[in-house]
Design a protein around this motif. Structure first.
Motif: not given
Length: 244
Positions: A200-217
């Motif tokens: 949850x902490x890592x997911x809050x790091x980006x301004x978009x407030x989520x983890x990336x997904x394999x699809x994003x990359x």
């Protein structure tokens, strides 16, 4: 009919590499699914691609073994007629503080991440056809300097430098060379061993407030490997949702 483009993707049996292979295939490319040890997982990727009407073959190769990598490229040429796109997604990660880092783990990481990148890029430089694209995978931690990532980030810093130098060395060949540096991405490998508060902490790091997904990359890699990315060359693209 135009010639079908052919992609070699390492580390393609799981996680981001798998998604890259599937997405490239969905864009119409024939794909060599490179894998280190998980033959069953690689076979599943091939099955997924062929079930959707694509063309794919799985090839086992330790990326640090120049003979195995050459054989993987040989397969691309014999099965599909050549190589247009190379994506080096194979990697190894061990997280620990620098004070506690086991040097055997450091050597293993650097063998896969540094030597492996050199071997794959060397083969790509020799074989990729004009109009092609080469993409390596780094990590946004090279810029973020998270504790416990010292050995891993060091290896990926080498990936970035090597990739950008190859872009300049291929002057006149009409081949783009770039690296994509993901931020925290929700793969099995990333989530393993992390408790929910950490995730949850890592997911809050980006301004978009989520983890990336394999699809994003994968979508970023496919852009660089396709017609829309032809004017992007010698760049590090930090695909991390805006983490500073």
């Amino acid at each position: 009919m135009s010639q079908q483009r052919v992609a070699v993707v390492t580390g393609a049996s799981r996680g981001i590499g798998r998604q890259i292979a599937v997405t490239l295939a969905a864009q119409g490319q024939a794909v060599v699914v490179g894998y280190a040890g998980r033959a069953d997982a690689a076979a599943e990727v091939v099955q997924e691609i062929t079930a959707a009407g694509g063309r794919a073959v799985a090839v086992q190769a330790d990326v640090a073994d120049e003979h195995a990598v050459a054989a993987m490229f040989d397969t691309a040429e014999s099965e599909f007629g050549g190589v247009d796109v190379v994506v080096n997604s194979a990697g190894r990660m061990v997280l620990t503080t620098i004070a506690e880092l086991n040097l055997d783990d450091l050597d293993a990481m650097h063998r896969t991440n540094i030597r492996g990148t050199f071997v794959v890029l060397r083969e790509a430089a020799r074989r990729v056809r004009a109009g092609g694209a080469v993409v390596t995978l780094s990590t946004s931690v090279v810029g973020l300097q998270f504790p416990t990532y010292g050995g891993y980030a060091a290896s990926k810093g080498a990936v970035e430098s090597t990739t950008l130098i190859l872009a300049r060395e291929l002057r006149g060949r009409d081949i783009t060379v770039n690296t994509v540096a993901p931020g925290p991405t929700a793969t099995e490998l990333f989530l393993e061993g992390k408790d929910q508060p950490t995730i949850d902490h890592l997911a809050k790091q980006p301004p978009l407030e989520r983890l990336g997904t394999p699809e994003d990359i994968a979508n970023v890699v496919v852009f660089l490997a396709g017609p829309g990315g032809r004017w992007v060359n010698g760049q590090v693209l930090r695909a991390n949702g805006g983490i500073i």
